[in-house]
Scaffold this motif. Structure first.
Motif, mmCIF file in Angstrom:
data_model
loop_
_atom_site.group_PDB
_atom_site.id
_atom_site.type_symbol
_atom_site.label_atom_id
_atom_site.label_comp_id
_atom_site.label_asym_id
_atom_site.label_seq_id
_atom_site.Cartn_x
_atom_site.Cartn_y
_atom_site.Cartn_z
ATOM 1 N N LEU A 112 -5.093 -4.537 3.482
ATOM 2 C CA LEU A 112 -4.050 -3.632 3.990
ATOM 3 C C LEU A 112 -3.573 -4.037 5.382
ATOM 4 O O LEU A 112 -2.404 -3.860 5.728
ATOM 5 C CB LEU A 112 -4.578 -2.195 4.053
ATOM 6 C CG LEU A 112 -5.118 -1.598 2.747
ATOM 7 C CD1 LEU A 112 -5.473 -0.127 2.965
ATOM 8 C CD2 LEU A 112 -4.121 -1.733 1.624
ATOM 9 N N PRO A 126 0.801 -1.241 0.000
ATOM 10 C CA PRO A 126 0.000 0.000 0.000
ATOM 11 C C PRO A 126 0.827 1.281 0.000
ATOM 12 O O PRO A 126 0.487 2.215 -0.715
ATOM 13 C CB PRO A 126 -0.835 -0.090 1.274
ATOM 14 C CG PRO A 126 -0.765 -1.511 1.708
ATOM 15 C CD PRO A 126 0.488 -2.094 1.155
ATOM 16 N N ARG A 157 -2.278 -5.673 -0.819
ATOM 17 C CA ARG A 157 -1.099 -6.562 -0.815
ATOM 18 C C ARG A 157 -1.365 -7.711 -1.779
ATOM 19 O O ARG A 157 -1.874 -8.757 -1.383
ATOM 20 C CB ARG A 157 -0.857 -7.111 0.592
ATOM 21 C CG ARG A 157 -0.603 -6.030 1.602
ATOM 22 C CD ARG A 157 -0.340 -6.557 2.988
ATOM 23 N NE ARG A 157 -0.574 -5.484 3.927
ATOM 24 C CZ ARG A 157 0.242 -4.446 4.112
ATOM 25 N NH1 ARG A 157 1.381 -4.385 3.457
ATOM 26 N NH2 ARG A 157 -0.066 -3.486 4.955
ATOM 27 N N LYS A 183 -4.427 3.376 -2.710
ATOM 28 C CA LYS A 183 -3.303 2.499 -2.388
ATOM 29 C C LYS A 183 -3.557 1.124 -2.989
ATOM 30 O O LYS A 183 -4.701 0.670 -3.056
ATOM 31 C CB LYS A 183 -3.166 2.320 -0.874
ATOM 32 C CG LYS A 183 -2.767 3.565 -0.109
ATOM 33 C CD LYS A 183 -2.814 3.253 1.383
ATOM 34 C CE LYS A 183 -2.136 4.319 2.232
ATOM 35 N NZ LYS A 183 -2.740 5.624 2.141
ATOM 36 N N THR A 243 5.325 2.603 6.071
ATOM 37 C CA THR A 243 4.209 2.098 6.890
ATOM 38 C C THR A 243 4.699 0.815 7.573
ATOM 39 O O THR A 243 5.572 0.113 7.044
ATOM 40 C CB THR A 243 2.959 1.809 6.030
ATOM 41 O OG1 THR A 243 3.363 1.011 4.929
ATOM 42 C CG2 THR A 243 2.292 3.070 5.562
ATOM 43 N N PRO A 244 4.155 0.507 8.752
ATOM 44 C CA PRO A 244 4.762 -0.558 9.553
ATOM 45 C C PRO A 244 4.630 -1.970 8.979
ATOM 46 O O PRO A 244 5.603 -2.736 8.966
ATOM 47 C CB PRO A 244 4.038 -0.453 10.904
ATOM 48 C CG PRO A 244 2.844 0.396 10.671
ATOM 49 C CD PRO A 244 3.106 1.246 9.474
ATOM 50 N N VAL A 245 3.423 -2.324 8.508
ATOM 51 C CA VAL A 245 3.263 -3.701 7.984
ATOM 52 C C VAL A 245 4.184 -3.889 6.779
ATOM 53 O O VAL A 245 4.898 -4.909 6.652
ATOM 54 C CB VAL A 245 1.786 -3.996 7.604
ATOM 55 C CG1 VAL A 245 1.652 -5.420 7.086
ATOM 56 C CG2 VAL A 245 0.858 -3.770 8.788
ATOM 57 N N CYS A 246 4.191 -2.907 5.886
ATOM 58 C CA CYS A 246 5.028 -3.005 4.680
ATOM 59 C C CYS A 246 6.502 -3.108 5.048
ATOM 60 O O CYS A 246 7.264 -3.847 4.423
ATOM 61 C CB CYS A 246 4.820 -1.789 3.784
ATOM 62 S SG CYS A 246 3.123 -1.601 3.228
HETATM 63 C C1 BEZ Z 1 1.100 -0.802 6.721
HETATM 64 O O1 BEZ Z 1 1.841 -1.324 5.895
HETATM 65 O O2 BEZ Z 1 1.408 -0.746 7.903
HETATM 66 C C2 BEZ Z 1 -0.216 -0.244 6.304
HETATM 67 C C3 BEZ Z 1 -0.371 0.331 5.057
HETATM 68 C C4 BEZ Z 1 -1.586 0.865 4.689
HETATM 69 C C5 BEZ Z 1 -2.646 0.805 5.562
HETATM 70 C C6 BEZ Z 1 -2.499 0.206 6.798
HETATM 71 C C7 BEZ Z 1 -1.287 -0.315 7.165
#
Ligand code: BEZ
Length: 237
Positions: free
Chosen positions: A157, A48, A138, A135, A52-55
């Motif tokens: 996301l 996305p 994934r 965005k 960003t934390p998850v990415c």
């Molecule tokens: C993430 O990668 O942390 C993230 C990206 C977009 C929306 C929510 C989380």
């Protein structure tokens, strides 16, 4: 701001069809996709947003598994709708500052595509109704050495991907191709594999009597396929 997109995605690739072709700017220079990857497996995946934390957790995990994917003759290509300078700044931050689950100093050397116009994201159905209109979700596309889409996964996301599963998919597809077999639920190298279903009554009878097969019923027969045989065939020496 509500960024929910209620429109249908313009197009979606399909398993068994050619991966949509594109030329793009990446953090590793320009690419011509999938042409320049002919002869290799490729995982094309979208995320996305940079920073960003998850990415970040996903990129660190994927980058630390890159050698493992290389041994399976599989290249990694990332994409987000952010611009090139954002990509570069984010990858520098990951290398210089982020320590996560024992991973540090992680250098992302696979290409990360900039897709500000969202042309590629739209061609691959990465912009999804119900999630963000700005965005990419994934998405993961496993593409074979002939440029054919072999697997597609879409995650929301909020959920990071399982990279061990992505590796299992590549090894599994290569195994299924190389040995003309199918693979049961949760298959891992060394587990029994499924032989093609009998296409006639005679073959069904032979199958049920064959000593080297285990038949749960005439349509569901497995055979042994050793881990070394699998890995010797699907991984580089
Ligand atoms: C993430 O990668 O942390 C993230 C990206 C977009 C929306 C929510 C989380």
């Amino acid at each position: 701001m509500d960024t929910t997109n209620t429109a249908q995605p313009a197009t979606m690739p399909r398993i068994g069809e050619k991966a949509p072709a594109f030329k793009a700017v990446t953090t590793q220079g320009d690419i011509d996709f999938p042409k320049q990857y002919e002869g290799s497996w490729v995982i094309l995946f979208s995320h996305p947003a940079d920073f960003t934390p998850v990415c970040t957790s996903e990129f660190m995990t994927f980058a630390s598994m890159q050698d493992q994917f290389e041994k399976a003759n599989c290249k990694l290509v990332g994409l987000s709708v952010d611009g090139l300078y954002s990509h570069i700044a984010w990858l520098r931050t990951i290398k210089e500052k982020i320590e996560y689950k024992g991973m540090k100093n992680v250098e992302v050397t696979f290409p990360l595509i900039e897709d500000i116009t969202m042309e590629i994201a739209k061609a691959y159905g990465m912009i999804q109704p119900g999630e963000s209109s700005t965005k990419a979700v994934r998405a993961v596309f496993v593409i074979d050495p002939k440029g054919i889409v072999r697997t597609m996964l879409y995650y929301p996301l909020s959920l990071g991907r399982n990279f061990a599963e992505l590796y299992r998919i590549v090894v599994g597809l290569k195994t299924a191709d190389a040995f003309s077999v199918a693979l049961p639920a949760d298959w891992q190298p060394g587990d029994d594999v499924i032989v093609p279903t009998a296409g006639s009554c005679g073959v069904a009878k032979e199958r049920m009597e064959a000593k080297d097969l285990h038949c749960y019923d005439w349509f569901f027969c497995t055979k042994k396929l050793g881990k070394d045989d699998v890995l010797g065939k699907v991984l580089k020496k």
